[in-house]
Scaffold this active site. Structure first.
Site, PDB file in Angstrom:
ATOM      1  CG  ASN A 236      20.597  41.533  19.078  1.00  0.00           C
ATOM      2  OD1 ASN A 236      21.662  42.045  19.389  1.00  0.00           O
ATOM      3  ND2 ASN A 236      19.456  41.864  19.649  1.00  0.00           N
ATOM      4  CG  ASP A 237      26.557  41.448  15.372  1.00  0.00           C
ATOM      5  OD1 ASP A 237      26.245  40.291  15.055  1.00  0.00           O
ATOM      6  OD2 ASP A 237      27.042  42.265  14.573  1.00  0.00           O
ATOM      7  CB  CYS A 238      23.914  43.299  21.455  1.00  0.00           C
ATOM      8  SG  CYS A 238      24.731  44.728  20.720  1.00  0.00           S
TER       9      CYS A 238
ATOM     10  CG  ASN B 241      27.322  39.169  22.746  1.00  0.00           C
ATOM     11  OD1 ASN B 241      27.152  40.216  23.364  1.00  0.00           O
ATOM     12  ND2 ASN B 241      27.423  39.126  21.431  1.00  0.00           N
TER      13      ASN B 241
ATOM     14  CD  GLN C  48      29.766  42.329  19.323  1.00  0.00           C
ATOM     15  OE1 GLN C  48      30.302  43.400  19.501  1.00  0.00           O
ATOM     16  NE2 GLN C  48      28.723  41.947  20.025  1.00  0.00           N
TER      17      GLN C  48
END
Length: 807
Positions: A482-484, A486, A499
C-alpha cells in the site's frame, strides 16, 4: 442495466450503444507497437513507451469526455457523420462496437449506408491498421466522401502537452503519393518518423489541423468533411495531422474497402535521408506494400487471431457457469497479457507520462502471464532484477524504453525485494528452467556488479531480515504494497509527493504485511536453495521464516485479526485500540497464505472478522472504519474521502488474497462468493452502477462509506488481473504448477459441481475432470491409477495425461 453482451464464441464483448457510463476501451498490439481505442474511436497509439514514443495525441479529462482519436468522417450527400458516433454524435440507425483479442471493430449505419472500421495491430509489425468497409444498403446509388483523421503527437507526450513556446513552431510533415509522413524533430535529434497512408487513390489530403477543422471549430464542426473537399494543407509548426479524402461511388448493395496504415519507422543515423531534407522512406514503402491489397490485410488479421488462439489454449475450463468460463478462458488471461505489455503506464486512468514499469507491479503481473509467454517472462525477470541494488532493495520503477531505474521515484519500498522471489519461483515451476538462477544479472544495471540471479534472490530474502524493527518485524520504509501508508513521511506541504518526500529517520515503523509476505514467499526461496544442493542456506532460511511467523504471533496478532503495522512512534495500526482503521485486509490474506494461525484457529478468527467487518456485496473494503480526518503519521491513506481508494475502498487487487486464504482453511463457499463479488462478468447486469468495462477488472470499487458504493475506477492496468487469475485457476479450480508436478487441489463452491480443466505445461497436456461437492480434499486418479496425494508428476513433452478428481 447492460449496454452490450458477451459473444463467447467470437471472444468479443459487443457494445450496442455509444452511451455507456464511461468510455469502454480495448488494447491493440502485443509486441512493441500499441494502441488504446474506446468504443467510440477515442484513444492513441505509441511505440514501446507511451511517454517517449507517442504517435498520436490524446487529451485526458477533456470536455466532452473522450474527445479526439482516430476518426473516419462520412459525407453522404451533405449528411456528415461517423460510424463511431463521435465526434458528430449523429443518431445512428445501428451502432455496434466489438472489442476482441487485440482488435476492435466499430460499425455504424445511417441513411442506408453502413460503415465499419476494424482496428488492429498486426503481429510483429510496428503499425496500426484501420480497415474501413463502406456498404450501400439502400436501393439507390450513393456518392460518398470519406475522410480519415489522426492528430500527431510530437513524440514526447509530456513535453507535447506543456512546451508550447517550442512545439507550436517545430511541426513538420512530408506528403508523397497520398502517404503523409510526420517528421517533427527528425532533422536534428530523432531517427524515427511516422506515416499514415491508404491503399487507394485519394482526392485530397490535409496535414494542418486548423485547415482541416477551421479555426475555432471542434472536431464535430470540422470544416473539411462538411465542405466535402480537402485543403491539401501542409503543416508548418502549429498542429500536424493526417487526413485523407477518398471518393466512393457505390451501387445498391455494393461494398468498398480501404486499408489505412499508421506506421512507426526508424532509420540508421547514416541513412536518414534520401535527398537533402527528404526523409528516407524506403522502410515506410516496404511497410505499406504489405497492406497495398485488402487481401493482405485480411491475412494479417487472420494471423492475429491465430496468435491469440495459441496463447489462450494454455489454460481452459469448461463448466456449467458461462461467466466463470469466459473470465478464465478469455478475458482474465487477455487482461493479464495487457498488464504484461503496459504495466501501469497507459490506460484511461494512467496517462502514459508519469509511470514506468513497477518492480513490484511487474513481478506480480508475471504470475498471470508466465504460462502464456514463458520466454518473455524470463526476459522480464532479468529486466526487473537488473534494477535491484546490492543491498537487496530496488528501484521502485524502471523505464520500458531504457530498462533503467527511475531515479525520480527512487527506492525504499520495502516489500519490493520479496516479489522478485515470487516471480522467479512462478517461472521455474512453469518451465523447469532452474538454469535461470545461474544467469549473471547486474545490480543497478552495472555489469561490473553482476551476480547470479540466485544471489539476487538471496539478497531479496535477507532484506526484510536486515531491515527489521524493534518487534522483529520488517521495517516498512517508504511504504509496502500500500503505497499510501506512509508511516515515515509526515508530509504537511500541499502538493508534495508522499512517496518521494524524504522519510524521517526512525527505524521503528514496521509492516505485519511484509512479515506475512515473508512467511508466504520464503518457502520458495528455501525450495530453490535446497534444489541447488545448498542445504545449509535452506536451513538458515527455514529458521528465519519460523522466527518471523513467531514474531507475527507475538506482536502482530490483535486478538481477532492480524495487525497492519506499527507506526513511526511504535503505535499499532489496524488494531481494535484504534478509533479508525481498526482492521485491514492485506495482512489477513497474506499471513494466512503464509500459514500463520492456520493450526491454532487464528486464521479462522481473522477471516470471520473480514466477513463481519470488511465484506460488502461489492467486495471487501481495504480497512474499517475508514479514516475521517488526515492522520499525518499515516500519510496519504487518510487523505482520500472515506470509501475511496486506499481509505476504505474495495481494492480488487487484495480481495484475492482473502479468497486464497479461505481455500487454505477449506471454506470453498466463502471463497467462491468473494470471487463473484468483484469479477466483472458477474457485475455486468449492474453496469450502470459499476460504470467501467464489464469484461476486465478494475483496481478499485467504491466502498461502503462512499456516496457511490459499487462504482469502479481504474480499469485494466492493475495487479488485480494476475492475482484473480492465480486465485481462480490455481486455488478455486485448483490446478497449479509445482516444482515436480502439477498440483491438483480444487476448492470451489458446490454451485460449480462438475468442470474440466485443460492445462498445458512443460510440453504436455493435462485433462483434469472434477466432480465437486464443495469444501476441500481431492482424491485423484491419473490415467486410471489412484494417486497418493495431489501432485501429478510432470509427463514427457507431447503426452496427454487424464486426471479424474473427486472433491
Amino acid at each position: 442495466m447492460q449496454f452490450g453482451h458477451f459473444d463467447d464464441e467470437a471472444r468479443e464483448y459487443v457494445i450496442t450503444t455509444p452511451h455507456t457510463p464511461y468510455p469502454w476501451i480495448n488494447y491493440l498490439g502485443s509486441q512493441e507497437f500499441f494502441g488504446l481505442v474506446s468504443h467510440t474511436g477515442g484513444g492513441y497509439s505509441f511505440y514501446r513507451d507511451a511517454k517517449m514514443r507517442r504517435l498520436t495525441r490524446y487529451r485526458y479529462n477533456n470536455i466532452p469526455v473522450d474527445d479526439g482519436g482516430r476518426y473516419f468522417s462520412i459525407n453522404d450527400g451533405g449528411d456528415v457523420w461517423s460510424p463511431s458516433y463521435r465526434p458528430y454524435k449523429k443518431d445512428l440507425d445501428r451502432f455496434e462496437t466489438r472489442h476482441g483479442m487485440g482488435y476492435t471493430r466499430i460499425t455504424g449505419e445511417r441513411g442506408g449506408l453502413e460503415a465499419s472500421v476494424l482496428f488492429f495491430v498486426p503481429v510483429d509489425i510496428n503499425a496500426e491498421i484501420h480497415q474501413v468497409t463502406l456498404t450501400n444498403l439502400s436501393d439507390a446509388p450513393k456518392a460518398v466522401d470519406l475522410f480519415s483523421f489522426v492528430e500527431f503527437c510530437l513524440w514526447n507526450a509530456e513535453d507535447d502537452q506543456t512546451n508550447y513556446q517550442r512545439n507550436l513552431s517545430i511541426g513538420e510533415v512530408e506528403v508523397e503519393d497520398g502517404a503523409i509522413y510526420h517528421k517533427t524533430e527528425y532533422r536534428e535529434r530523432r531517427n524515427h518518423y511516422a506515416v499514415y497512408a491508404v491503399n487507394a487513390p485519394i482526392a485530397g489530403f490535409d496535414t494542418d489541423r486548423d485547415a482541416y477543422l477551421g479555426y475555432g471549430n471542434g472536431f464535430h464542426e470540422a470544416a473539411v468533411p462538411h465542405a466535402a473537399t480537402s485543403q491539401d494543407s501542409v503543416a508548418s509548426g502549429w498542429y500536424p495531422i493526417a487526413s485523407h479524402h477518398l471518393e466512393a461511388e457505390l451501387a445498391p448493395g455494393e461494398s468498398r474497402q480501404y486499408t489505412f496504415v499508421l506506421g512507426y519507422l526508424e532509420n540508421a543515423d547514416d541513412d536518414k535521408w534520401e535527398s537533402p531534407g527528404v526523409i528516407n522512406k524506403a522502410p515506410a514503402r516496404a511497410l505499406l506494400a504489405r497492406f497495398d491489397d485488402n487481401a493482405k490485410t485480411d491475412a494479417e488479421f487472420a494471423r492475429l487471431n491465430e496468435y491469440w488462439d495459441n496463447l489462450l489454449g494454455s489454460y481452459t475450463v469448461s463448466s456449467t457457469d458461462d461467466k466463470l468460463d469466459r473470465m478464465v478462458n478469455i478475458w482474465n488471461q487477455y487482461q493479464c497479457m495487457v498488464t504484461y505489455n503496459m504495466s501501469r503506464s497507459a490506460s484511461y486512468f494512467e496517462t502514459g507520462m508519469g509511470r514506468g514499469m513497477g518492480f513490484r507491479d511487474s513481478s506480480q503481473d508475471l504470475l498471470g502471464f508466465v504460462h502464456l509467454v514463458p520466454e518473455r517472462a524470463r526476459e522480464r525477470i532479468i529486466d526487473i532484477a537488473s534494477t535491484q541494488f546490492e543491498d537487496g532493495s530496488a528501484y521502485h520503477q524502471y523505464q520500458p524504453l531504457t530498462k533503467r531505474g527511475n531515479h525520480a521515484l527512487g527506492s525504499g519500498f520495502n516489500d519490493d525485494p520479496l516479489w522478485l522471489i515470487l516471480g522467479v519461483a512462478a517461472y521455474i515451476k512453469e518451465t523447469g528452467d532452474f538454469a535461470i538462477l545461474d544467469e549473471m544479472v547486474p545490480f543497478d544495471n552495472d555489469e561490473s556488479l553482476a551476480q547470479p540471479l540466485m544471489e539476487h534472490l538471496k539478497r531479496s530474502f535477507n532484506h526484510p531480515l536486515e531491515k527489521a524493527g524493534p518487534h522483529g518485524l520488517p521495517l516498512i520504509g517508504r511504504a509496502d504494497w500500500n503505497d499510501c501508508l506512509n508511516l515515515n513521511c509526515f508530509s504537511s506541504t500541499p502538493g508534495e509527493s508522499f512517496q518521494t518526500t524524504e522519510n524521517q529517520a526512525g527505524g521503528v515503523a514496521e509492516s505485519v504485511f511484509i512479515a506475512g509476505m515473508f512467511a508466504a514467499i520464503g518457502p520458495d526461496y528455501v525450495a530453490l536453495a535446497r534444489r541447488r544442493g545448498d542445504d545449509a542456506e535452506a536451513e538458515r532460511a527455514e529458521k528465519a521464516i519460523a522466527d518471523m511467523k513467531q514474531a507475527v504471533i507475538d506482536h502482530g496478532w490483535d486478538g481477532e485479526w492480524f495487525l497492519r503495522a506499527y507506526d513511526f512512534y511504535g503505535n499499532k495500526v489496524g488494531s481494535h485500540e484504534n478509533a479508525e482503521g481498526q482492521i485491514w485486509i492485506e495482512p489477513q490474506g497474506f499471513c494466512i497464505m503464509g500459514g500463520i494461525g492456520v493450526d491454532d484457529g487464528k486464521a479462522i478468527k481473522a477471516l470471520d472478522s473480514c466477513r463481519e467487518r470488511l465484506n460488502t456485496p461489492h467486495g471487501m473494503v481495504l480497512q474499517n472504519p475508514a479514516y475521517t480526518s488526515y492522520q499525518i503519521e499515516l500519510g496519504e491513506v487518510s487523505t482520500y474521502p472515506p470509501g475511496y481508494k486506499e481509505n476504505g475502498g474495495i481494492f480488487c487487487h487484495n480481495n484475492p488474497w482473502v479468497i486464497i486464504a479461505e481455500t487454505v482453511v477449506g471454506r470453498a463457499e466463502h471463497a467462491w462468493e468473494y470471487y463473484k463479488q468483484i469479477t466483472p462478468a458477474y457485475r455486468e447486469e449492474i453496469s450502470e452502477v459499476h460504470r467501467l468495462e464489464p469484461y476486465v477488472y478494475a483496481q478499485m470499487i467504491a466502498g461502503k462509506d462512499a456516496s457511490r458504493h459499487g462504482e469502479a475506477k481504474n480499469s485494466w492496468l492493475t495487479g488485480t488481473a494476475s492475482w484473480n487469475f492465480v486465485t481462480v485457476s490455481q486455488y478455486l479450480l485448483g490446478v497449479r504448477p509445482g516444482y515436480d508436478g502439477l498440483i491438483v487441489d480444487p476448492c470451489i463452491g458446490a454451485e460449480v459441481a462438475d468442470f474440466t480443466v485443460r492445462r498445458q505445461v512443460r510440453g504436455a497436456e493435462y485433462v483434469i475432470t472434477v466432480t465437486n461437492s464443495g469444501g476441500k480434499g481431492a482424491t485423484l486418479t491419473v490415467d486410471g491409477d489412484v494417486l497418493d496425494g495431489t501432485v501429478v508428476p510432470y509427463a514427457a513433452p507431447g503426452s496427454v495425461v487424464h486426471v479424474s478428481v473427486t472433491v
